[in-house]
Motif scaffolding. Structure first.
Motif, PDB file in Angstrom:
ATOM      1  N   ALA A  80     -71.480  27.062 -33.855  1.00 12.48           N
ATOM      2  CA  ALA A  80     -70.880  27.817 -32.963  1.00 12.48           C
ATOM      3  C   ALA A  80     -69.331  28.022 -33.579  1.00 12.48           C
ATOM      4  CB  ALA A  80     -70.941  27.538 -31.677  1.00 12.48           C
ATOM      5  N   CYS A  81     -68.788  26.776 -33.693  1.00 14.86           N
ATOM      6  CA  CYS A  81     -67.535  26.688 -34.139  1.00 14.86           C
ATOM      7  C   CYS A  81     -67.142  26.525 -35.533  1.00 14.86           C
ATOM      8  CB  CYS A  81     -66.677  25.459 -33.351  1.00 14.86           C
ATOM      9  SG  CYS A  81     -66.700  26.069 -31.464  1.00 14.86           S
ATOM     10  N   GLY A  82     -68.166  26.250 -36.238  1.00 19.62           N
ATOM     11  CA  GLY A  82     -67.993  25.956 -37.728  1.00 19.62           C
ATOM     12  C   GLY A  82     -68.471  26.818 -38.604  1.00 19.62           C
ATOM     13  N   GLY A  83     -68.354  26.667 -39.939  1.00 18.91           N
ATOM     14  CA  GLY A  83     -68.958  27.676 -40.880  1.00 18.91           C
ATOM     15  C   GLY A  83     -68.452  28.966 -40.805  1.00 18.91           C
ATOM     16  N   GLY A  84     -67.717  29.531 -40.031  1.00 19.87           N
ATOM     17  CA  GLY A  84     -67.334  30.938 -39.772  1.00 19.87           C
ATOM     18  C   GLY A  84     -66.431  31.238 -40.911  1.00 19.87           C
ATOM     19  N   ASN A  85     -66.437  32.574 -41.563  1.00 21.44           N
ATOM     20  CA  ASN A  85     -65.562  33.101 -42.514  1.00 21.44           C
ATOM     21  C   ASN A  85     -64.367  33.624 -41.795  1.00 21.44           C
ATOM     22  OD1 ASN A  85     -67.380  32.513 -44.565  1.00 21.44           O
ATOM     23  ND2 ASN A  85     -67.902  34.671 -44.911  1.00 21.44           N
ATOM     24  N   THR A  86     -63.418  32.945 -42.290  1.00 21.52           N
ATOM     25  CA  THR A  86     -61.813  33.221 -42.024  1.00 21.52           C
ATOM     26  C   THR A  86     -61.455  34.259 -42.818  1.00 21.52           C
ATOM     27  OG1 THR A  86     -60.672  31.858 -43.317  1.00 21.52           O
ATOM     28  CG2 THR A  86     -61.102  31.079 -40.639  1.00 21.52           C
ATOM     29  N   SER A  87     -61.148  35.659 -42.310  1.00 22.42           N
ATOM     30  CA  SER A  87     -61.015  36.762 -43.235  1.00 22.42           C
ATOM     31  C   SER A  87     -59.485  37.097 -43.282  1.00 22.42           C
ATOM     32  CB  SER A  87     -61.660  37.913 -42.547  1.00 22.42           C
ATOM     33  OG  SER A  87     -63.034  37.653 -42.240  1.00 22.42           O
ATOM     34  N   SER A  88     -58.762  36.272 -43.371  1.00 23.46           N
ATOM     35  CA  SER A  88     -57.220  36.300 -43.627  1.00 23.46           C
ATOM     36  C   SER A  88     -57.080  36.548 -44.967  1.00 23.46           C
ATOM     37  CB  SER A  88     -56.466  35.318 -43.026  1.00 23.46           C
ATOM     38  OG  SER A  88     -56.766  34.086 -43.741  1.00 23.46           O
ATOM     39  N   SER A  89     -56.040  37.392 -45.226  1.00 25.97           N
ATOM     40  CA  SER A  89     -55.312  37.875 -46.359  1.00 25.97           C
ATOM     41  C   SER A  89     -54.206  36.876 -47.025  1.00 25.97           C
ATOM     42  CB  SER A  89     -54.879  39.170 -46.725  1.00 25.97           C
ATOM     43  OG  SER A  89     -53.856  39.405 -48.047  1.00 25.97           O
ATOM     44  N   ASP A 139     -67.882  47.204 -46.765  1.00 26.06           N
ATOM     45  CA  ASP A 139     -69.253  46.626 -47.026  1.00 26.06           C
ATOM     46  C   ASP A 139     -70.217  47.259 -46.459  1.00 26.06           C
ATOM     47  OD1 ASP A 139     -69.315  45.500 -44.557  1.00 26.06           O
ATOM     48  OD2 ASP A 139     -68.332  43.577 -45.223  1.00 26.06           O
ATOM     49  N   PRO A 140     -71.525  46.934 -46.655  1.00 29.88           N
ATOM     50  CA  PRO A 140     -72.609  47.760 -46.061  1.00 29.88           C
ATOM     51  C   PRO A 140     -72.784  47.856 -44.317  1.00 29.88           C
ATOM     52  CG  PRO A 140     -73.520  46.413 -47.930  1.00 29.88           C
ATOM     53  CD  PRO A 140     -72.021  45.954 -47.415  1.00 29.88           C
ATOM     54  N   SER A 141     -72.101  46.849 -43.816  1.00 33.55           N
ATOM     55  CA  SER A 141     -72.056  46.596 -42.188  1.00 33.55           C
ATOM     56  C   SER A 141     -71.437  47.777 -41.647  1.00 33.55           C
ATOM     57  CB  SER A 141     -71.487  45.447 -41.947  1.00 33.55           C
ATOM     58  OG  SER A 141     -69.999  45.243 -42.207  1.00 33.55           O
ATOM     59  N   TYR A 142     -70.369  48.525 -42.524  1.00 31.10           N
ATOM     60  CA  TYR A 142     -69.580  49.602 -41.986  1.00 31.10           C
ATOM     61  C   TYR A 142     -68.688  48.923 -40.675  1.00 31.10           C
ATOM     62  CZ  TYR A 142     -71.094  53.271 -45.051  1.00 31.10           C
ATOM     63  OH  TYR A 142     -71.442  53.946 -45.995  1.00 31.10           O
ATOM     64  N   THR A 143     -68.217  47.805 -40.818  1.00 28.93           N
ATOM     65  CA  THR A 143     -67.135  47.116 -39.931  1.00 28.93           C
ATOM     66  C   THR A 143     -65.865  47.027 -40.637  1.00 28.93           C
ATOM     67  OG1 THR A 143     -69.107  45.695 -39.098  1.00 28.93           O
ATOM     68  CG2 THR A 143     -66.957  45.118 -38.495  1.00 28.93           C
ATOM     69  N   PHE A 144     -65.102  47.883 -39.910  1.00 28.43           N
ATOM     70  CA  PHE A 144     -63.659  47.923 -40.591  1.00 28.43           C
ATOM     71  C   PHE A 144     -62.889  46.844 -39.762  1.00 28.43           C
ATOM     72  CE2 PHE A 144     -59.316  48.945 -41.806  1.00 28.43           C
ATOM     73  CZ  PHE A 144     -59.504  49.433 -43.068  1.00 28.43           C
ATOM     74  N   ARG A 145     -62.620  45.847 -40.242  1.00 30.48           N
ATOM     75  CA  ARG A 145     -61.984  44.647 -39.962  1.00 30.48           C
ATOM     76  C   ARG A 145     -60.639  44.586 -39.920  1.00 30.48           C
ATOM     77  NH1 ARG A 145     -66.347  43.578 -43.149  1.00 30.48           N
ATOM     78  NH2 ARG A 145     -68.050  42.547 -42.325  1.00 30.48           N
ATOM     79  N   PHE A 146     -59.786  45.252 -38.797  1.00 31.83           N
ATOM     80  CA  PHE A 146     -58.455  45.200 -38.896  1.00 31.83           C
ATOM     81  C   PHE A 146     -57.567  44.062 -39.389  1.00 31.83           C
ATOM     82  CE2 PHE A 146     -58.260  48.688 -35.117  1.00 31.83           C
ATOM     83  CZ  PHE A 146     -59.131  49.482 -36.226  1.00 31.83           C
ATOM     84  N   TRP A 147     -58.219  42.812 -39.051  1.00 30.49           N
ATOM     85  CA  TRP A 147     -57.352  41.791 -39.120  1.00 30.49           C
ATOM     86  C   TRP A 147     -57.428  41.113 -40.578  1.00 30.49           C
ATOM     87  CZ3 TRP A 147     -62.305  42.301 -36.664  1.00 30.49           C
ATOM     88  CH2 TRP A 147     -63.512  41.662 -37.236  1.00 30.49           C
ATOM     89  N   VAL A 148     -58.242  42.014 -41.358  1.00 26.66           N
ATOM     90  CA  VAL A 148     -58.066  41.211 -42.848  1.00 26.66           C
ATOM     91  C   VAL A 148     -57.209  42.142 -43.711  1.00 26.66           C
ATOM     92  CG1 VAL A 148     -60.613  40.852 -42.904  1.00 26.66           C
ATOM     93  CG2 VAL A 148     -59.965  42.828 -43.901  1.00 26.66           C
ATOM     94  N   VAL A 149     -56.397  43.165 -43.121  1.00 27.42           N
ATOM     95  CA  VAL A 149     -55.578  44.061 -43.753  1.00 27.42           C
ATOM     96  C   VAL A 149     -54.094  43.475 -43.530  1.00 27.42           C
ATOM     97  CG1 VAL A 149     -54.888  46.301 -44.273  1.00 27.42           C
ATOM     98  CG2 VAL A 149     -56.971  45.868 -43.475  1.00 27.42           C
ATOM     99  N   GLY A 150     -53.253  43.337 -44.576  1.00 28.81           N
ATOM    100  CA  GLY A 150     -51.981  42.883 -44.326  1.00 28.81           C
ATOM    101  C   GLY A 150     -51.102  43.699 -45.410  1.00 28.81           C
ATOM    102  N   LYS A 151     -49.868  43.301 -45.704  1.00 28.63           N
ATOM    103  CA  LYS A 151     -48.923  43.900 -46.690  1.00 28.63           C
ATOM    104  C   LYS A 151     -48.223  42.744 -47.562  1.00 28.63           C
ATOM    105  CE  LYS A 151     -47.635  48.175 -44.427  1.00 28.63           C
ATOM    106  NZ  LYS A 151     -46.375  48.885 -43.759  1.00 28.63           N
TER     107      LYS A 151
END
Length: 523
Positions: free
Chosen positions: A23-32, A509-521
């Motif tokens: 539950a707390c491990g193995g998750g992808n962190t989606s940061s830029s 990607d095919p999930s059509y989940t636009f993840r705000f948190w991965v977008v930066g400048k």
């Protein structure tokens, strides 16, 4: 994804399917790694929002916001098509019992703890409200939900359903606070809260949604920005102007193919194309004399030129599709190519009709809707009309209606055939078979093949992907023989962003989940 009524979901023998990552491990962190975490990102879209209450919406525009405001028990991480833990670790303990254990420290943005009581309330509430615009039909296999303790949620299913983890990963499973959301009605959009990555700080329907980081969020995702704003545009032309002028950082849905071609020449912008599984297709109405004639349906499949549709109606921004299951998903084949070939064959179509005693030209009414799928659907409808009539075998009459009326008309048998599109609820081939093929599908076209129904039941009840792939192959072969639909094209996810914007490519990607948190400048 399109709203649909309750659908058949049958059961057969079932093997245990588990989502058993920590539950707390193995998750992808989606940061830029190159984005500035203090920048606010502005996204522009022509999508519409139905509701911000998870019980009241089943559309992409609403779900895009929900994925960023709420947590779900499971999620589809960046780069994956398999459910993995979000708020919980889950697994099947027997064919019809699915057990989830919540991770520790879950908190809603208002400070309320998120417990199993909230999870049970979420699903009980949605099924009780059964809002006509909501996603309750996705949970047709759910019999009951229990919370035996503060961290455990137990789902009892009325049949084996290998796709249940996928459904939990959608915004239909967004977890809500039982102290805030009313049990029997929807909550006003301005009052919604969640436990996700962002908090909605301001919302003006049809104008903008303003998000700030949720300081109470305890998940494993890291934010690549300091906030997110979504601006809504009525027309694609206005969205194009906004991205050109820099008033939005990202333009996501729905710029026209012509606009995208034009923007590719702008040195300050990047047109980003990701893998996607949007599809378009022609549906036949089996309740009409023309649509119900197998020879007519096969002749149409033999005459339609998918590449010409992609080129002439969509400027090659889409690709020909030869099955209901799009390329990129496990189990996809190209059964219509195998059965009818890639190029139109008028001679074979003529022979097909002649052998069935069908007189030509066949008078066929083709329905389409002018706004819901964007302006290029008119071009697609015209292309299909021209192709069929050029064969000399058909005389096609086009009829259009706006979306609300169109849904009523096609179910009433107003057209021999009609054009529809689909965005996925979840990235699994089941989402392109059960909704379309079982008992007339969500569009109620009258198609009914017990052998296909049985195959769908078998794939849903199997936890072996190899077994499911083999079954999907049989389903697609039979579909090409019966021709309840003719797939026309598959489209990817496309966004336009300033050259300093990072991370957009990760979330298309095919999930059509636009993840705000991965977008930066980047600086």
């Amino acid at each position: 994804m399109t709203r649909r009524g309750s659908l058949f979901a049958a059961a057969a023998a079932f093997s245990v399917l588990a989502v058993t990552l920590a539950a707390c491990g193995g998750g992808n962190t989606s940061s830029s790694t190159t984005g500035k975490t203090n920048e606010t990102i502005v996204l522009g879209t022509t999508d519409k929002v139905t509701s911000l209450d998870p019980a009241g919406a089943y559309d992409l525009g609403s779900w895009t916001l929900m994925y960023n405001m709420y947590q779900t028990l499971l999620k589809i991480p960046v780069g994956s098509t398999t459910p993995q833990p979000d708020a919980a670790t889950c697994s099947f303990s027997n064919p019809t019992t699915y057990r989830c254990v919540l991770r520790g420290g879950l908190t809603f943005s208002n400070g309320d703890p998120l417990t199993a009581t909230d999870a049970k309330f979420t699903f009980d509430r949605m099924l009780a409200i059964k809002n006509p615009n909501g996603p309750s039909s996705l949970f047709s296999s759910l019999k009951s939900t229990a919370a035996p303790d503060a961290k455990t949620v137990v789902f009892t299913l009325n049949q084996a359903d290998a796709t249940f983890p996928y459904v939990l990963s959608t915004a239909a499973g967004a977890l809500v606070d039982h102290k805030v959301f009313p049990a029997s009605k929807l909550l006003a959009d301005s009052n919604v809260i969640g436990s996700g990555r962002y908090v909605l700080s301001k919302y003006q329907a049809g104008q903008q949604a303003v998000f700030k980081p949720n300081t109470k969020y305890s998940g494993d995702e890291k934010l690549s920005n300091g906030g997110f704003i979504v601006h809504y545009f009525a027309q694609p032309s206005a969205l194009k102007l906004a991205i050109q002028q820099g008033s939005v950082d990202v333009a996501y849905r729905n710029l026209s193919p012509t606009d995208l071609t034009s923007l590719k020449s702008n040195a300050k912008l990047s047109v980003i194309e990701g893998k996607g599984t949007e599809i378009r297709y022609v549906v036949f109405d089996f309740k009409t004399a023309v649509g119900g004639n197998a020879a007519v349906r096969k002749a149409v499949a033999q005459v339609i030129d998918r590449q010409a549709i992609a080129s002439n109606a969509y400027n090659n921004t889409v690709k020909p599709l030869y099955s209901l299951i799009p390329n990129g998903l496990a189990g996809a084949t190209e059964s219509y190519k195998d059965t009818y070939g890639t190029s139109p064959d008028v001679a074979k179509a003529k022979a097909t009709l002649a052998s069935a005693g069908v007189k030509t030209p066949v008078a066929l009414t083709l329905g389409w809707t002018p706004s819901h799928y964007g302006p290029n659907l008119a071009d697609e409808a015209t292309q299909i009309q021209r192709q069929l009539q050029a064969s000399g075998l058909f005389k096609v009459t086009l009829k259009d209606a706006e979306w609300t009326q169109y849904q009523t008309l096609y179910k009433q048998g107003a057209y021999d055939a009609y054009l529809l599109g689909w965005f996925p609820d979840y990235p699994d081939a089941d989402d392109y078979t059960l909704p379309f093929l079982v008992k007339g599908g969500f569009y109620q076209n009258g198609y009914d093949n017990p052998a296909v129904d049985s195959l769908v039941a078998q794939e849903k009840a199997s936890s072996s992907q190899a077994t499911r792939n083999a079954i999907f192959a049989k389903i697609q072969t039979q579909t090409a023989k019966d021709v309840p639909v003719v797939p026309t094209w598959q489209g990817g996810e496309i966004a336009v962003a300033g050259t300093k914007v990072t991370g957009v490519e990760s979330t298309l990607d095919p999930s059509y989940t636009f993840r705000f948190w991965v977008v930066g400048k980047k600086g």
